[in-house]
Write a protein that holds these residues in place. Structure first.
Motif, PDB file in Angstrom:
ATOM      1  N   THR A   1     -13.635  36.636 -90.204  1.00 37.78           N
ATOM      2  CA  THR A   1     -13.606  37.926 -89.522  1.00 37.78           C
ATOM      3  C   THR A   1     -12.273  38.621 -89.800  1.00 37.78           C
ATOM      4  O   THR A   1     -11.205  37.994 -89.693  1.00 37.78           O
ATOM      5  CB  THR A   1     -13.787  37.747 -88.004  1.00 37.78           C
ATOM      6  OG1 THR A   1     -15.016  37.052 -87.772  1.00 37.78           O
ATOM      7  CG2 THR A   1     -13.830  39.095 -87.299  1.00 37.78           C
ATOM      8  N   VAL A   2     -12.325  39.890 -90.137  1.00 38.93           N
ATOM      9  CA  VAL A   2     -11.113  40.673 -90.400  1.00 38.93           C
ATOM     10  C   VAL A   2     -10.434  40.969 -89.068  1.00 38.93           C
ATOM     11  O   VAL A   2     -11.015  41.601 -88.186  1.00 38.93           O
ATOM     12  CB  VAL A   2     -11.451  41.978 -91.137  1.00 38.93           C
ATOM     13  CG1 VAL A   2     -10.179  42.788 -91.373  1.00 38.93           C
ATOM     14  CG2 VAL A   2     -12.151  41.690 -92.449  1.00 38.93           C
ATOM     15  N   GLU A   3      -9.196  40.507 -88.933  1.00 42.84           N
ATOM     16  CA  GLU A   3      -8.452  40.728 -87.693  1.00 42.84           C
ATOM     17  C   GLU A   3      -7.527  41.940 -87.772  1.00 42.84           C
ATOM     18  O   GLU A   3      -7.305  42.616 -86.766  1.00 42.84           O
ATOM     19  CB  GLU A   3      -7.630  39.483 -87.333  1.00 42.84           C
ATOM     20  CG  GLU A   3      -8.463  38.336 -86.808  1.00 42.84           C
ATOM     21  CD  GLU A   3      -7.605  37.275 -86.143  1.00 42.84           C
ATOM     22  OE1 GLU A   3      -6.359  37.349 -86.261  1.00 42.84           O
ATOM     23  OE2 GLU A   3      -8.178  36.383 -85.500  1.00 42.84           O
TER      24      GLU A   3
ATOM     25  N   ARG B   1     -13.695  46.757 -92.250  1.00 41.10           N
ATOM     26  CA  ARG B   1     -12.944  47.277 -91.112  1.00 41.10           C
ATOM     27  C   ARG B   1     -12.550  46.123 -90.206  1.00 41.10           C
ATOM     28  O   ARG B   1     -13.075  45.000 -90.339  1.00 41.10           O
ATOM     29  CB  ARG B   1     -13.771  48.297 -90.333  1.00 41.10           C
ATOM     30  CG  ARG B   1     -14.212  49.498 -91.170  1.00 41.10           C
ATOM     31  CD  ARG B   1     -15.103  50.425 -90.385  1.00 41.10           C
ATOM     32  NE  ARG B   1     -15.585  51.538 -91.201  1.00 41.10           N
ATOM     33  CZ  ARG B   1     -16.408  52.479 -90.780  1.00 41.10           C
ATOM     34  NH1 ARG B   1     -16.866  52.441 -89.533  1.00 41.10           N
ATOM     35  NH2 ARG B   1     -16.794  53.440 -91.594  1.00 41.10           N
ATOM     36  N   VAL B   2     -11.635  46.398 -89.302  1.00 43.81           N
ATOM     37  CA  VAL B   2     -11.211  45.371 -88.358  1.00 43.81           C
ATOM     38  C   VAL B   2     -12.416  44.942 -87.523  1.00 43.81           C
ATOM     39  O   VAL B   2     -13.141  45.774 -86.980  1.00 43.81           O
ATOM     40  CB  VAL B   2     -10.080  45.886 -87.456  1.00 43.81           C
ATOM     41  CG1 VAL B   2      -9.736  44.851 -86.388  1.00 43.81           C
ATOM     42  CG2 VAL B   2      -8.845  46.220 -88.282  1.00 43.81           C
ATOM     43  N   GLY B   3     -12.652  43.628 -87.445  1.00 42.49           N
ATOM     44  CA  GLY B   3     -13.803  43.091 -86.714  1.00 42.49           C
ATOM     45  C   GLY B   3     -14.983  42.754 -87.585  1.00 42.49           C
ATOM     46  O   GLY B   3     -15.936  42.113 -87.118  1.00 42.49           O
TER      47      GLY B   3
ATOM     48  N   THR C   1      -8.749  29.102 -89.240  1.00 40.65           N
ATOM     49  CA  THR C   1      -7.467  29.299 -89.919  1.00 40.65           C
ATOM     50  C   THR C   1      -7.305  30.787 -90.220  1.00 40.65           C
ATOM     51  O   THR C   1      -8.270  31.554 -90.215  1.00 40.65           O
ATOM     52  CB  THR C   1      -7.400  28.489 -91.220  1.00 40.65           C
ATOM     53  OG1 THR C   1      -8.464  28.908 -92.080  1.00 40.65           O
ATOM     54  CG2 THR C   1      -7.507  27.001 -90.940  1.00 40.65           C
ATOM     55  N   LEU C   2      -6.062  31.176 -90.490  1.00 40.34           N
ATOM     56  CA  LEU C   2      -5.745  32.580 -90.732  1.00 40.34           C
ATOM     57  C   LEU C   2      -5.175  32.720 -92.140  1.00 40.34           C
ATOM     58  O   LEU C   2      -4.209  32.040 -92.493  1.00 40.34           O
ATOM     59  CB  LEU C   2      -4.729  33.090 -89.712  1.00 40.34           C
ATOM     60  CG  LEU C   2      -4.507  34.603 -89.634  1.00 40.34           C
ATOM     61  CD1 LEU C   2      -5.776  35.306 -89.191  1.00 40.34           C
ATOM     62  CD2 LEU C   2      -3.363  34.919 -88.683  1.00 40.34           C
TER      63      LEU C   2
ATOM     64  N   THR D   1      -3.961  41.996 -95.468  1.00 37.41           N
ATOM     65  CA  THR D   1      -5.083  41.965 -94.516  1.00 37.41           C
ATOM     66  C   THR D   1      -5.233  40.545 -93.991  1.00 37.41           C
ATOM     67  O   THR D   1      -5.215  39.574 -94.773  1.00 37.41           O
ATOM     68  CB  THR D   1      -6.382  42.419 -95.199  1.00 37.41           C
ATOM     69  OG1 THR D   1      -6.236  43.775 -95.616  1.00 37.41           O
ATOM     70  CG2 THR D   1      -7.562  42.324 -94.254  1.00 37.41           C
ATOM     71  N   ARG D   2      -5.376  40.394 -92.669  1.00 39.24           N
ATOM     72  CA  ARG D   2      -5.535  39.077 -92.048  1.00 39.24           C
ATOM     73  C   ARG D   2      -7.020  38.802 -91.809  1.00 39.24           C
ATOM     74  O   ARG D   2      -7.731  39.636 -91.239  1.00 39.24           O
ATOM     75  CB  ARG D   2      -4.784  39.003 -90.731  1.00 39.24           C
ATOM     76  CG  ARG D   2      -3.288  39.125 -90.860  1.00 39.24           C
ATOM     77  CD  ARG D   2      -2.566  38.543 -89.652  1.00 39.24           C
ATOM     78  NE  ARG D   2      -3.060  39.091 -88.410  1.00 39.24           N
ATOM     79  CZ  ARG D   2      -2.514  40.129 -87.779  1.00 39.24           C
ATOM     80  NH1 ARG D   2      -1.462  40.738 -88.310  1.00 39.24           N
ATOM     81  NH2 ARG D   2      -3.006  40.565 -86.641  1.00 39.24           N
TER      82      ARG D   2
END
Length: 543
Positions: A391-393, A378-380, A408-409, A400-401
């Motif tokens: 960490t999932v942004e 999940r996000v976060g 880095t992203l 998915t970022r």
């Protein structure tokens, strides 16, 4: 009927062009010459009013009646040998009365007439007579006939039988309006009509709509207040449904009843058969219900801590709306007489081409659906995917970022992310503390026992370490060290907090080891040479 056919033809032009474009792709490259044989169908003698066959005659009558040209419509009635009281009514009035009876008692599908100049054969009637329709009355069924009559120039044409014309006054009395409607009828001119409805009918229809709309609206408000709380997330949507599309449905039911009581001519029935207004209201109602379901599901998913899945409800709802719109348009096209088989074939070919072109985006969207439904991340969440940790942004429809530890992203396609192993550190209920202690080989057994007992006591008394499981064991003898392994869990799920607790435990373990007089082993190799003598007979230093 001509104006109606023209409108339908205009609607058909784009689809005819589309179908010929699709079918043209299957034509061979080599051109061939084809001979077209057109079958000549006998429609009867030439007649200015198209009365050469039963169907042409009744269609002409209905069109003239729809245009309120009852003088022309009377020419489709056989006025010979009528009773005196019926003859005195006059052809125009009889044509109007018959149209009134047809509009109240007959639907277009009820007509059974032939387009052959000989009429319908094998129906058990004389060759000069065809049954047009059956009118239901309180005294029983009354058939209306078409009859072949002489035109006066040696040709025979089809008209409404004089035997049926004689029954028109009786049928008109049966299907006449109540006195109130007859009074309203006198307020408007007889020669004004729109879409097949006379002016007085439009007045009554609009009056029924203006009266019924506020009543259904008030009923919707009452239902909302009785069964829903104003502070609920779906209150406004329920109110929109109960005071919007459902009100429109109620009004349409009322208007359907009014139109049934007033009667509708052939042209009006053609427009009603299309169901345009009904289709629009149906789309409106289903779209409103889709919005309601979307909001309800989003509220539940957000309450469960799944905002990503809640966000997915928006594109799913959009897809459902498009499907409803497509189905409603096809239903409407079928109602107006368009052959939707060609349209469906074109949609199938176009849909296949679109699916091939959007294969990767569709895979990513299905991956997003899998991620949102199964919720592995999940996000976060702090997770590890392949060689990346971060960490999932954001979880989008395509990718998915993930923000890595080096800030880095990276963007990972959802189709790939849904089919690989993902280690979700945030999903841990506790974090493991399990260092391996490497002690020198000169450490004595007493020192090892003291170190083991000290570490066990430390873990048992530490407030941020779980009581179970706890293990401190001498497990192995490595090449350059004695190994003591610690197994325990810290009371946290936060990665940064676990680093703080682990640091505190490591410092205390070092103090325990140094307090016992032992030392950590350094990586390396020790070579010991015993009784070594050189060729010169000297003993090397340190031997």
């Amino acid at each position: 009927m001509k104006s109606l056919n023209l409108k339908i033809a205009l609607l058909l032009l784009p689809f005819l062009w589309f179908s010929t474009t699709v079918l043209a792709q299957d034509e061979p490259a080599e051109k061939t010459t084809a001979v077209v044989v057109q079958e000549v169908v006998d429609k009867g003698p030439e007649d200015a009013l198209n009365r050469g066959n039963p169907r042409g005659s009744i269609v002409g009558y209905l069109q003239a009646a729809a245009d309120l040209d009852f003088e022309k419509a009377s020419q489709y009635l056989d006025m010979r040998n009528l009773p005196r009281d019926v003859e005195e009514i006059g052809g125009q009035e009889l044509a109007r009365q018959l149209n009134h009876v047809f509009s109240r008692a007959v639907w277009l599908d009820d007509y059974t007439v032939s387009d052959s100049p000989e009429g319908l054969k094998g129906d058990g009637l004389p060759s000069y007579r065809d049954q047009l329709v059956v009118i239901k009355t309180s005294d029983g069924d009354v058939p209306i006939w078409m009859q072949l009559v002489p035109r006066g120039d040696g040709e025979n044409i089809w008209k409404v039988s004089n035997r049926s014309v004689a029954l028109i006054p009786q049928l008109y009395d049966e299907y006449s309006y109540p006195q109130t409607i007859e009074t309203i009828r006198t307020w408007f001119p007889e020669d004004v009509a729109f879409l097949g409805f006379e002016a007085f009918k439009w007045f009554i229809i609009l009056a029924a709509a203006f009266i019924s709309w506020p009543l259904f609206y008030l009923l919707g408000i009452i239902l909302v207040r009785l069964f829903l709380k104003p502070d609920s997330a779906t209150y406004k949507l329920w109110r929109k449904i109960l005071t919007g599309p459902l009100v429109a449905v109620g009004v349409l039911l009322v208007l359907g009843f009014v139109v049934q009581r007033l009667g509708a001519g052939a042209v009006a029935q053609e427009w009603m058969k299309a169901g345009t207004v009904n289709t629009i209201v149906l789309i409106w109602a289903l779209w409103s219900i889709a919005n309601l379901v979307k909001t309800h599901k989003q509220e539940k998913l957000n309450a469960l801590g799944r905002p990503g899945a809640a966000r997915l409800m928006q594109p799913i709802t959009t897809f459902v709306k498009l499907f409803v719109l497509l189905f409603a348009v096809l239903f409407w096209l079928n109602n107006i007489g368009v052959n939707i088989s060609t349209v469906l074939a074109g949609l199938g070919v176009g849909g296949l081409a679109l699916a091939l072109a959007l294969q990767k985006p569709i895979e990513d969207m299905m991956g997003a659906l899998s991620l949102f439904s199964q919720a592995p991340i999940r996000v976060g969440d702090f997770c590890q995917y392949g060689g990346y940790t971060g960490t999932v942004e954001d979880i989008g429809l395509r990718s998915t970022r993930i923000r890595t530890l080096t800030n880095t992203l990276i963007h990972v396609p959802n189709a790939r992310l849904a089919h690989v192993e993902i280690e979700n550190f945030t999903a841990r209920e506790k974090i493991r503390f399990w260092p391996t202690l490497r002690l020198r080989y000169d450490t004595t057994p007493e020192q090892l026992r003291e170190i083991r007992a000290g570490i066990m006591e430390l873990l048992e008394q530490h407030e941020e370490v779980h009581d179970d499981p706890l293990r401190v064991r001498l497990t192995d003898f490595d090449k350059d060290a004695i190994l003591i392994k610690v197994h325990s869990f810290m009371k946290t799920t936060d990665f940064s907090e676990s680093l703080r607790i682990a640091e505190d435990l490591n410092f205390r373990i070092m103090e325990i080891i140094h307090g016992a007089g032992a030392q950590f082993a350094l990586p390396g190799r020790t070579i010991q040479i015993e009784n070594a003598v050189s060729e010169s007979g000297h003993v090397p230093p340190g031997a």
